[in-house]
Design a protein around this motif. Structure first.
Motif: not given
Length: 176
Positions: A158-176
């Motif tokens: 709702a604040a305007g963040e791109n869904r794919f950006m959020i998904l990428g950030a989520l994925a990077s947290k689990f890779r690390n």
């Protein structure tokens, strides 16, 4: 004002002829112009070009701040605004906002305008750093608070963040 983008020439190996040309160019310049060399990436400070510029010009490096430098910057900025801020509060602010000086300055200015002599609580600062928000969202999910985690996700969208950006950030947290 002269802006030279991608000034790789100054940060690579020079031949003797190139070195003489550069020295001649700089010695012929009047004192008034401002030459801005824009180079994205890490500079090799061992190169002749870098050493020449360091010796013969007033160099200012606008490298991004690391966390520790950002914390010190926040504490100094708050003090200049007439408020004391401890390291713990500055660290929390940097974790929420990130190390962008522009974003940090905006948040510190808001905190300075609050009543009191010291900045003791930054918990109400709205985070602008997607990594911090994603980390908090993962924490909610891992603690079994799925509805709160999903609420955070929807508020990011709702604040305007791109869904794919959020998904990428989520994925990077689990890779690390």
């Amino acid at each position: 004002l002269v802006v030279w983008q991608n000034a790789k020439f100054f940060f690579t190996e020079w031949s003797k002829k190139e070195e003489e040309q550069v020295e001649g160019f700089f010695s012929s310049l009047p004192q008034t112009p401002c030459l801005v060399l824009y180079y994205k990436g890490t500079l090799d400070k061992r190169k002749k070009g870098y050493k020449f510029l360091q010796k013969n010009t007033a160099m200012v490096d606008f490298a991004p701040l690391d966390d520790l430098a950002a914390i010190r910057w926040v504490m100094r900025d708050a003090k200049q605004g007439g408020k004391a801020m401890d390291k713990k509060g500055a660290n929390e602010l940097v974790q929420k906002v990130g190390t962008s000086v522009l974003d940090l300055n905006n948040e510190v200015q808001k905190l300075i305008n609050l009543p009191g002599d010291a900045i003791t609580d930054v918990s109400f600062v709205k985070s602008v750093n997607i990594d911090y928000n994603v980390f908090q969202m993962i924490t909610k999910f891992l603690n079994g608070k799925t509805s709160e985690g999903m609420r955070m996700y929807y508020s990011l969208v709702a604040a305007g963040e791109n869904r794919f950006m959020i998904l990428g950030a989520l994925a990077s947290k689990f890779r690390n």
